[in-house]
Scaffold this motif. Structure first.
Motif, PDB file in Angstrom:
ATOM      1  N   ALA A  63       5.560   4.244  11.001  1.00  0.00           N
ATOM      2  CA  ALA A  63       6.666   4.066  11.953  1.00  0.00           C
ATOM      3  C   ALA A  63       7.309   5.389  12.343  1.00  0.00           C
ATOM      4  CB  ALA A  63       7.712   3.122  11.372  1.00  0.00           C
ATOM      5  N   GLY A  64       6.814   6.500  11.807  1.00  0.00           N
ATOM      6  CA  GLY A  64       7.365   7.803  12.167  1.00  0.00           C
ATOM      7  C   GLY A  64       8.502   8.248  11.281  1.00  0.00           C
ATOM      8  N   GLN A  65       8.574   7.708  10.052  1.00  0.00           N
ATOM      9  CA  GLN A  65       9.607   8.098   9.093  1.00  0.00           C
ATOM     10  C   GLN A  65      11.015   7.915   9.665  1.00  0.00           C
ATOM     11  OE1 GLN A  65       8.497  11.787   6.887  1.00  0.00           O
ATOM     12  NE2 GLN A  65       6.642  11.769   8.125  1.00  0.00           N
ATOM     13  N   PRO A  66      11.369   6.677   9.964  1.00  0.00           N
ATOM     14  CA  PRO A  66      12.707   6.430  10.527  1.00  0.00           C
ATOM     15  C   PRO A  66      13.815   6.840   9.557  1.00  0.00           C
ATOM     16  CG  PRO A  66      11.685   4.388   9.813  1.00  0.00           C
ATOM     17  CD  PRO A  66      10.620   5.434   9.751  1.00  0.00           C
ATOM     18  N   THR A  67      14.963   7.164  10.118  1.00  0.00           N
ATOM     19  CA  THR A  67      16.106   7.610   9.312  1.00  0.00           C
ATOM     20  C   THR A  67      16.453   6.530   8.281  1.00  0.00           C
ATOM     21  OG1 THR A  67      16.965   8.910  11.138  1.00  0.00           O
ATOM     22  CG2 THR A  67      18.496   8.372   9.363  1.00  0.00           C
ATOM     23  N   ARG A  68      16.598   6.944   7.032  1.00  0.00           N
ATOM     24  CA  ARG A  68      16.907   6.006   5.956  1.00  0.00           C
ATOM     25  C   ARG A  68      18.043   6.562   5.111  1.00  0.00           C
ATOM     26  NH1 ARG A  68      13.766   5.541   2.133  1.00  0.00           N
ATOM     27  NH2 ARG A  68      13.750   3.311   1.794  1.00  0.00           N
ATOM     28  N   VAL A  69      18.811   5.677   4.530  1.00  0.00           N
ATOM     29  CA  VAL A  69      19.852   6.064   3.575  1.00  0.00           C
ATOM     30  C   VAL A  69      19.585   5.318   2.283  1.00  0.00           C
ATOM     31  CG1 VAL A  69      22.305   6.075   3.036  1.00  0.00           C
ATOM     32  CG2 VAL A  69      21.550   6.439   5.402  1.00  0.00           C
ATOM     33  N   PRO A  81      -5.314  20.261   1.528  1.00  0.00           N
ATOM     34  CA  PRO A  81      -5.114  18.834   1.307  1.00  0.00           C
ATOM     35  C   PRO A  81      -3.701  18.567   0.808  1.00  0.00           C
ATOM     36  CG  PRO A  81      -6.315  19.763  -0.530  1.00  0.00           C
ATOM     37  CD  PRO A  81      -6.185  20.857   0.493  1.00  0.00           C
ATOM     38  N   LEU A  82      -3.213  17.365   1.056  1.00  0.00           N
ATOM     39  CA  LEU A  82      -1.848  17.034   0.656  1.00  0.00           C
ATOM     40  C   LEU A  82      -1.614  17.357  -0.814  1.00  0.00           C
ATOM     41  CD1 LEU A  82       0.896  15.742   1.296  1.00  0.00           C
ATOM     42  CD2 LEU A  82      -0.163  13.498   0.895  1.00  0.00           C
ATOM     43  N   ALA A  83      -2.572  17.063  -1.671  1.00  0.00           N
ATOM     44  CA  ALA A  83      -2.500  17.394  -3.095  1.00  0.00           C
ATOM     45  C   ALA A  83      -3.914  17.359  -3.649  1.00  0.00           C
ATOM     46  CB  ALA A  83      -1.584  16.413  -3.832  1.00  0.00           C
ATOM     47  N   THR A  84      -4.063  17.603  -4.940  1.00  0.00           N
ATOM     48  CA  THR A  84      -5.388  17.605  -5.546  1.00  0.00           C
ATOM     49  C   THR A  84      -5.640  16.362  -6.389  1.00  0.00           C
ATOM     50  OG1 THR A  84      -4.519  18.968  -7.359  1.00  0.00           O
ATOM     51  CG2 THR A  84      -5.631  20.119  -5.555  1.00  0.00           C
ATOM     52  N   SER A  85      -4.746  15.403  -6.346  1.00  0.00           N
ATOM     53  CA  SER A  85      -4.968  14.121  -7.015  1.00  0.00           C
ATOM     54  C   SER A  85      -4.304  13.022  -6.203  1.00  0.00           C
ATOM     55  CB  SER A  85      -4.401  14.133  -8.440  1.00  0.00           C
ATOM     56  OG  SER A  85      -2.985  14.103  -8.427  1.00  0.00           O
ATOM     57  N   ILE A  86      -4.788  11.808  -6.377  1.00  0.00           N
ATOM     58  CA  ILE A  86      -4.185  10.672  -5.690  1.00  0.00           C
ATOM     59  C   ILE A  86      -2.760  10.470  -6.190  1.00  0.00           C
ATOM     60  CG2 ILE A  86      -4.367   8.196  -5.251  1.00  0.00           C
ATOM     61  CD1 ILE A  86      -7.409   8.486  -5.704  1.00  0.00           C
ATOM     62  N   GLU A  87      -2.565  10.652  -7.495  1.00  0.00           N
ATOM     63  CA  GLU A  87      -1.232  10.470  -8.078  1.00  0.00           C
ATOM     64  C   GLU A  87      -0.226  11.436  -7.479  1.00  0.00           C
ATOM     65  OE1 GLU A  87      -4.354   8.820 -10.547  1.00  0.00           O
ATOM     66  OE2 GLU A  87      -4.057  10.872  -9.782  1.00  0.00           O
ATOM     67  N   ASP A  88      -0.634  12.698  -7.298  1.00  0.00           N
ATOM     68  CA  ASP A  88       0.291  13.686  -6.724  1.00  0.00           C
ATOM     69  C   ASP A  88       0.558  13.406  -5.246  1.00  0.00           C
ATOM     70  OD1 ASP A  88       0.856  15.034  -9.023  1.00  0.00           O
ATOM     71  OD2 ASP A  88      -0.473  16.738  -8.631  1.00  0.00           O
ATOM     72  N   CYS A  89      -0.451  12.933  -4.532  1.00  0.00           N
ATOM     73  CA  CYS A  89      -0.213  12.528  -3.130  1.00  0.00           C
ATOM     74  C   CYS A  89       0.869  11.461  -3.083  1.00  0.00           C
ATOM     75  CB  CYS A  89      -1.489  11.979  -2.512  1.00  0.00           C
ATOM     76  SG  CYS A  89      -2.705  13.214  -2.046  1.00  0.00           S
ATOM     77  N   ASP A  90       0.734  10.472  -3.943  1.00  0.00           N
ATOM     78  CA  ASP A  90       1.691   9.370  -3.936  1.00  0.00           C
ATOM     79  C   ASP A  90       3.087   9.823  -4.347  1.00  0.00           C
ATOM     80  OD1 ASP A  90      -0.453   7.892  -3.146  1.00  0.00           O
ATOM     81  OD2 ASP A  90      -0.667   6.757  -5.010  1.00  0.00           O
ATOM     82  N   LYS A  91       3.161  10.801  -5.254  1.00  0.00           N
ATOM     83  CA  LYS A  91       4.468  11.349  -5.628  1.00  0.00           C
ATOM     84  C   LYS A  91       5.148  12.007  -4.424  1.00  0.00           C
ATOM     85  CE  LYS A  91       3.443  12.275 -10.510  1.00  0.00           C
ATOM     86  NZ  LYS A  91       3.199  13.337 -11.528  1.00  0.00           N
ATOM     87  N   ILE A  92       4.370  12.726  -3.629  1.00  0.00           N
ATOM     88  CA  ILE A  92       4.931  13.382  -2.446  1.00  0.00           C
ATOM     89  C   ILE A  92       5.412  12.335  -1.447  1.00  0.00           C
ATOM     90  CG2 ILE A  92       4.427  14.872  -0.472  1.00  0.00           C
ATOM     91  CD1 ILE A  92       2.394  16.347  -2.258  1.00  0.00           C
ATOM     92  N   LEU A 133       5.051   2.025   1.875  1.00  0.00           N
ATOM     93  CA  LEU A 133       4.897   3.432   2.258  1.00  0.00           C
ATOM     94  C   LEU A 133       4.091   3.544   3.554  1.00  0.00           C
ATOM     95  CD1 LEU A 133       4.171   5.151  -1.189  1.00  0.00           C
ATOM     96  CD2 LEU A 133       6.286   5.222   0.132  1.00  0.00           C
ATOM     97  N   ILE A 134       3.055   2.752   3.670  1.00  0.00           N
ATOM     98  CA  ILE A 134       2.248   2.782   4.887  1.00  0.00           C
ATOM     99  C   ILE A 134       3.106   2.438   6.102  1.00  0.00           C
ATOM    100  CG2 ILE A 134       0.326   1.696   6.113  1.00  0.00           C
ATOM    101  CD1 ILE A 134      -1.023   1.281   3.394  1.00  0.00           C
TER     102      ILE A 134
END
Length: 392
Positions: free
Chosen positions: A384-390, A95-106, A378-379
């Motif tokens: 959108a496929g994580q478009p390039t951001r600066v 799983p992405l993480a073991t808590s909702i908070e850690d998922c959101d941090k990632i 974030l959604i």
């Protein structure tokens, strides 16, 4: 030129690192980081040209293009965030993480840094799942209204009750750890995420086994055997066993679909059965890898009846019905070019959130709990496929 991949954690999930090592064919493992001496020795034998280290900073500074986070689940967030903030693309095993908070941090670290994040939900590439999804998308059962999943975990005693998985301080629970795959598939087939969940569960079998031992430094292959049967005769369980070995979960999805998930770790067989019911029929799989098929009923019958159509699930070489190969290929392409993928960080967070809330429900009074929503920005970014951001 090959994508240079660093691997963090070369233990239980090291087979994915082997999938990613394709010198001259797009990717190669150039560095491995693991705190365990045995794991480092095995990595050196497997990847003799790679840098082997116990220092994550050394791996990140080695010039890798991407990092595969294959550590135990409770360490995913700390490693993934550091790699993303270092400007390195990340493959994070489920799983992405073991808590909702850690998922959101990632997710927030990937959003801030612009570094690409990919989650290893390989079941989105499993032939049985993709076949069922295609039948749904083709309208063969009408609009989906219900999804049921029964997961018979016949290897549960060997897979999950002899190491860190059995300790909720590391895994939270198997409804999350093991169920993250199935919850993601349920959401994918249903076309929506859980907004409200409820669950019951218990430690019905393995809690009564007193034969325990510390297996530090061992690997599953050191103890796994189909002869370890029946479950009540298992020996050498983890010193701490405080996760459920049977659980039952109900879900209400954002689009009104109702779903249920049952997981049992002391069955004699090992496979998943999905049933999807729509306004014009239903589909169900029998088997999920070798010799599997998907059956479809879309005519009315007076009683139980053979399927109106049966579809043989295509077989492929490699782990999880060829899904591991497809997963790694998609990841490498994503590192190179970005864009949308079959797997989704948002979906991975949704699976964790549903699993965490369901675990809270089953360890409480079994009440229905609302699943916390995610920041719409974030959604939009990840969808959108994580478009390039600066980020200034």
């Amino acid at each position: 030129m090959d994508v240079k991949i660093g691997v963090v954690g070369f233990g239980l999930r090291g087979h994915l690192a082997l999938e990613a090592h394709r010198p001259g064919r797009g990717s190669r493992v150039t560095a491995v980081c693991d705190l365990n001496e045995r794991s480092r020795a095995e990595a050196h034998s497997t990847f003799p040209d790679a840098m082997i280290t116990a220092d994550l900073d050394e791996l990140l500074a080695s010039g890798v293009d991407a990092v595969m986070v294959l550590t135990p689940d409770d360490q995913h967030a700390s490693v993934a965030v550091r790699a993303l903030e270092a400007g390195v693309a990340v493959f994070c095993e489920k799983p992405l993480a073991t808590s909702i908070e850690d998922c959101d941090k990632i997710l927030e670290a990937a959003y801030r840094s612009g570094s690409r994040l990919y989650v290893g939900h390989n079941m989105r590439h499993m032939p049985v799942v993709t076949l069922m999804r295609r039948l749904i998308q083709d309208g063969r059962i009408g609009d989906v209204k219900a999804v049921w999943c029964r997961h018979f975990v016949g290897n549960g005693g060997d897979y999950y009750f002899k190491d860190w998985h059995a300790d909720r301080s590391h895994s939270v629970g198997l409804l999350l750890q093991k169920g993250a795959h199935d919850l993601d598939v349920i959401h994918w087939l249903a076309g929506g995420y859980s907004t409200r969940v409820q669950a019951f569960g218990s430690l019905s079998v393995y809690g009564g086994i007193d034969d325990r031992r510390d297996r530090s430094g061992e690997r599953m292959r050191d103890w796994f055997s189909l002869d370890n049967w029946p479950p009540t005769t298992q020996t050498g369980l983890n010193p701490v066993v405080d996760v459920e070995d049977i659980s039952m979960m109900n879900m209400v999805l954002e689009n009104g679909v109702l779903a249920s998930y049952q997981q049992c770790h002391f069955t004699p067989d090992y496979w998943r059965n999905y049933t999807v019911i729509g306004t014009e029929g239903r589909i169900e799989n029998v088997g999920d890898e070798s010799n599997a098929e998907v059956r479809l009923w879309n005519r009315r019958h007076a009683s139980s009846a053979p399927a109106d159509e049966t579809f043989v699930v295509p077989e492929a070489e490699g782990g999880h019905g060829g899904a591991d190969d497809l997963l790694i290929s998609e990841f490498v392409d994503f590192v190179r070019g970005g864009g949308t993928t079959e797997t989704s960080p948002i979906a991975a967070r949704a699976a964790v959130a549903a699993g965490v809330c369901a675990t809270e429900s089953l360890r409480g009074a079994g009440c229905a709990l609302d699943v916390p929503a995610l920041d719409p920005d974030l959604i939009a970014y990840f969808d959108a496929g994580q478009p390039t951001r600066v980020i200034s």
